[in-house]
Design a protein around this motif. Structure first.
Motif, PDB file in Angstrom:
ATOM      1  N   LEU A 125       0.796  -1.127   0.186  1.00 48.20           N
ATOM      2  CA  LEU A 125       0.007   0.066   0.007  1.00 48.20           C
ATOM      3  C   LEU A 125       0.904   1.244  -0.138  1.00 48.20           C
ATOM      4  N   LEU A 126       2.044   1.188   0.574  1.00 44.91           N
ATOM      5  CA  LEU A 126       2.976   2.497   0.727  1.00 44.91           C
ATOM      6  C   LEU A 126       2.964   3.156  -0.531  1.00 44.91           C
ATOM      7  N   PRO A 127       3.714   2.552  -1.854  1.00 43.36           N
ATOM      8  CA  PRO A 127       3.562   3.264  -2.961  1.00 43.36           C
ATOM      9  C   PRO A 127       2.300   3.759  -3.486  1.00 43.36           C
ATOM     10  N   MET A 128       1.243   2.939  -3.359  1.00 42.02           N
ATOM     11  CA  MET A 128      -0.029   3.364  -3.800  1.00 42.02           C
ATOM     12  C   MET A 128      -0.698   4.629  -2.886  1.00 42.02           C
ATOM     13  N   VAL A 129      -0.328   4.824  -1.735  1.00 44.79           N
ATOM     14  CA  VAL A 129      -0.633   5.949  -0.871  1.00 44.79           C
ATOM     15  C   VAL A 129       0.162   7.104  -1.314  1.00 44.79           C
ATOM     16  N   SER A 130       1.414   6.751  -1.542  1.00 39.97           N
ATOM     17  CA  SER A 130       2.205   7.930  -2.109  1.00 39.97           C
ATOM     18  C   SER A 130       1.764   8.612  -3.438  1.00 39.97           C
ATOM     19  N   GLU A 131       1.332   7.738  -4.450  1.00 39.09           N
ATOM     20  CA  GLU A 131       0.760   8.099  -5.680  1.00 39.09           C
ATOM     21  C   GLU A 131      -0.494   8.768  -5.400  1.00 39.09           C
ATOM     22  N   SER A 132      -1.037   8.094  -4.423  1.00 35.32           N
ATOM     23  CA  SER A 132      -2.756   9.004  -4.431  1.00 35.32           C
ATOM     24  C   SER A 132      -2.522  10.351  -3.636  1.00 35.32           C
ATOM     25  N   ASN A 133      -1.570  10.570  -2.841  1.00 37.15           N
ATOM     26  CA  ASN A 133      -1.122  11.699  -2.120  1.00 37.15           C
ATOM     27  C   ASN A 133      -0.724  12.899  -3.517  1.00 37.15           C
ATOM     28  N   ALA A 134       0.058  12.453  -4.173  1.00 35.76           N
ATOM     29  CA  ALA A 134       0.424  13.127  -5.180  1.00 35.76           C
ATOM     30  C   ALA A 134      -0.614  13.557  -6.427  1.00 35.76           C
ATOM     31  N   SER A 136      -3.759  13.933  -5.427  1.00 32.74           N
ATOM     32  CA  SER A 136      -4.609  14.721  -4.602  1.00 32.74           C
ATOM     33  C   SER A 136      -4.007  16.147  -4.529  1.00 32.74           C
ATOM     34  N   GLU A 137      -2.536  16.078  -4.491  1.00 36.98           N
ATOM     35  CA  GLU A 137      -2.070  17.568  -4.646  1.00 36.98           C
ATOM     36  C   GLU A 137      -2.000  18.230  -5.958  1.00 36.98           C
ATOM     37  N   GLU A 138      -1.784  17.387  -7.003  1.00 41.93           N
ATOM     38  CA  GLU A 138      -1.852  17.718  -8.356  1.00 41.93           C
ATOM     39  C   GLU A 138      -3.379  18.302  -8.717  1.00 41.93           C
ATOM     40  N   LEU A 139      -4.375  17.584  -8.284  1.00 37.35           N
ATOM     41  CA  LEU A 139      -5.659  18.011  -8.697  1.00 37.35           C
ATOM     42  C   LEU A 139      -6.169  19.091  -7.577  1.00 37.35           C
ATOM     43  N   ASN A 140      -5.559  19.429  -6.531  1.00 35.85           N
ATOM     44  CA  ASN A 140      -5.946  20.473  -5.674  1.00 35.85           C
ATOM     45  C   ASN A 140      -7.092  19.839  -4.566  1.00 35.85           C
ATOM     46  N   LYS A 141      -7.164  18.600  -4.545  1.00 36.33           N
ATOM     47  CA  LYS A 141      -8.303  17.723  -3.631  1.00 36.33           C
ATOM     48  C   LYS A 141      -8.209  18.021  -2.156  1.00 36.33           C
ATOM     49  N   HIS A 142      -6.957  18.600  -1.779  1.00 39.19           N
ATOM     50  CA  HIS A 142      -6.907  18.954  -0.291  1.00 39.19           C
ATOM     51  C   HIS A 142      -7.331  17.691   0.655  1.00 39.19           C
ATOM     52  N   LYS A 143      -6.855  16.437   0.093  1.00 38.11           N
ATOM     53  CA  LYS A 143      -6.930  15.400   0.901  1.00 38.11           C
ATOM     54  C   LYS A 143      -5.582  14.587   1.192  1.00 38.11           C
ATOM     55  N   SER A 144      -5.173  13.963   2.317  1.00 37.53           N
ATOM     56  CA  SER A 144      -4.051  13.326   2.445  1.00 37.53           C
ATOM     57  C   SER A 144      -4.376  12.041   2.758  1.00 37.53           C
ATOM     58  N   PHE A 145      -3.481  10.908   2.604  1.00 40.31           N
ATOM     59  CA  PHE A 145      -3.591   9.497   2.832  1.00 40.31           C
ATOM     60  C   PHE A 145      -2.390   8.984   3.361  1.00 40.31           C
ATOM     61  N   GLU A 146      -2.700   8.227   4.401  1.00 40.46           N
ATOM     62  CA  GLU A 146      -1.711   7.410   5.173  1.00 40.46           C
ATOM     63  C   GLU A 146      -2.269   6.127   5.535  1.00 40.46           C
ATOM     64  N   VAL A 147      -1.044   4.952   5.735  1.00 39.14           N
ATOM     65  CA  VAL A 147      -1.416   3.671   6.064  1.00 39.14           C
ATOM     66  C   VAL A 147      -1.335   3.563   7.488  1.00 39.14           C
ATOM     67  N   ILE A 148      -2.519   2.798   8.151  1.00 41.38           N
ATOM     68  CA  ILE A 148      -2.279   2.707   9.638  1.00 41.38           C
ATOM     69  C   ILE A 148      -2.559   1.363   9.857  1.00 41.38           C
ATOM     70  N   LEU A 149      -2.322   1.002  11.060  1.00 39.64           N
ATOM     71  CA  LEU A 149      -2.405  -0.378  11.485  1.00 39.64           C
ATOM     72  C   LEU A 149      -3.288  -0.233  12.675  1.00 39.64           C
ATOM     73  N   ILE A 150      -4.453  -1.261  12.831  1.00 41.14           N
ATOM     74  CA  ILE A 150      -5.425  -0.930  13.956  1.00 41.14           C
ATOM     75  C   ILE A 150      -5.314  -2.438  14.346  1.00 41.14           C
TER      76      ILE A 150
END
Length: 294
Positions: A125-134, A136-150
């Motif tokens: 998931l880490l590279p996918m999350v990095s891509e999604s953050n990029a 989001s930033e490119e399209l000005n969606k103002h969202k951030s993503f991170e992988v978490i463990l529960i």
């Protein structure tokens, strides 16, 4: 950097999070130094963010932007950084990035099946999350993503004792958060990629896209703040309880301080007097309990 920069770079890159002048390689004698081309250019060396000049060593791992991963080879000095294995592959580079983000990783033989599965999902998931953050930033969606463990203890309502890998989406404008299952995030990621490609193609319909078709949008929903435990032995002795408790999140950090109150009451909800309560306990009659949390 990108080929559309003011000066065409010697090494041209393209894609998410690549700046026009992204990074600079400089030689000082036999030493090669890597520095950011502009402030904010996203580059990692051996999993660590590049914030200034860094002297490169043989077999250093360099990540430009979201997905340009390279291994630096020094033909003169073969000395490597501490912890560098003889054979470097994609999995090792991702483990290195995961460790820099605070995830513990280990060799397969050192992990239980549950831990090994969680590690595989995190590295996936880490590279996918990095891509999604990029994106989001490119399209000005103002969202951030991170992988978490529960852990299962942090989310007992799910009925699972094992560790669950999820993705947290955060609205950077108001702080609202959502927890997405791994499958949901991966489905949304494909939609994000399609949205970004349409953006590159100049699709004007993206401006009028309905919210429910936007992969970066989710309706407000309940989010688990945290959990806590209360010990109820005192109720067996007829003792009223006023128990201060702390609700902790999946990271083990305190989120809310509450006062948990237990009172024995009649069927009508009236609190028993102490003398009456003891007569009930001695006669083993049934009684009722009211609970308040504030």
């Amino acid at each position: 950097g990108r080929k559309d920069g003011e000066t065409v770079p010697a090494i041209c890159l393209s894609g998410l999070s690549i700046q026009k002048s992204h990074a600079i390689f400089a030689r000082d004698g036999e030493t090669v130094i890597l520095r950011p081309g502009v402030v904010g250019a996203k580059t990692k060396v051996n999993g660590q963010t590049l914030n200034g000049d860094r002297t490169l060593m043989h077999q250093d791992r360099i990540l430009f932007g979201s997905n340009h991963m390279y291994v630096y080879y020094d033909p003169v000095n073969k000395e490597t950084a501490e912890g560098t294995p003889e054979q470097i592959d994609w999995e090792f580079a991702q483990k290195e990035i995961a460790q820099a983000k605070g995830f513990q990783t280990g060799a397969d033989g050192q992990l239980s099946k549950e831990q090994q599965l969680a590690q595989e999902q995190v590295l996936e998931l880490l590279p996918m999350v990095s891509e999604s953050n990029a994106i989001s930033e490119e399209l000005n969606k103002h969202k951030s993503f991170e992988v978490i463990l529960i852990s299962g203890a942090a989310n007992p309502s799910e009925g699972s004792k094992g560790t669950k890998v999820m993705v947290k989406m955060k609205n950077l404008l108001n702080g609202n958060t959502w927890l997405w299952e791994r499958g949901k995030f991966m489905n949304r990621r494909y939609l994000m990629q399609d949205m970004y490609q349409r953006h590159l193609d100049g699709d004007e319909t993206l401006k009028d896209m309905p919210e429910d078709e936007d992969p970066f949008w989710d309706p407000p929903c309940e989010v688990l703040i945290g959990t806590s435990s209360a010990f109820l032995q005192a109720l067996g002795y007829g003792i009223d309880m006023d128990d201060p408790i702390l609700i902790t999140d999946y990271k083990g950090e305190d989120q809310v301080k509450c006062l948990l109150t237990f009172r024995r009451v009649t069927r009508q909800g009236s609190v028993w007097e102490r003398s009456t309560l003891w007569r009930i306990l001695l006669s083993c009659s049934a009684n009722h309990i009211i609970t308040r949390l504030r």
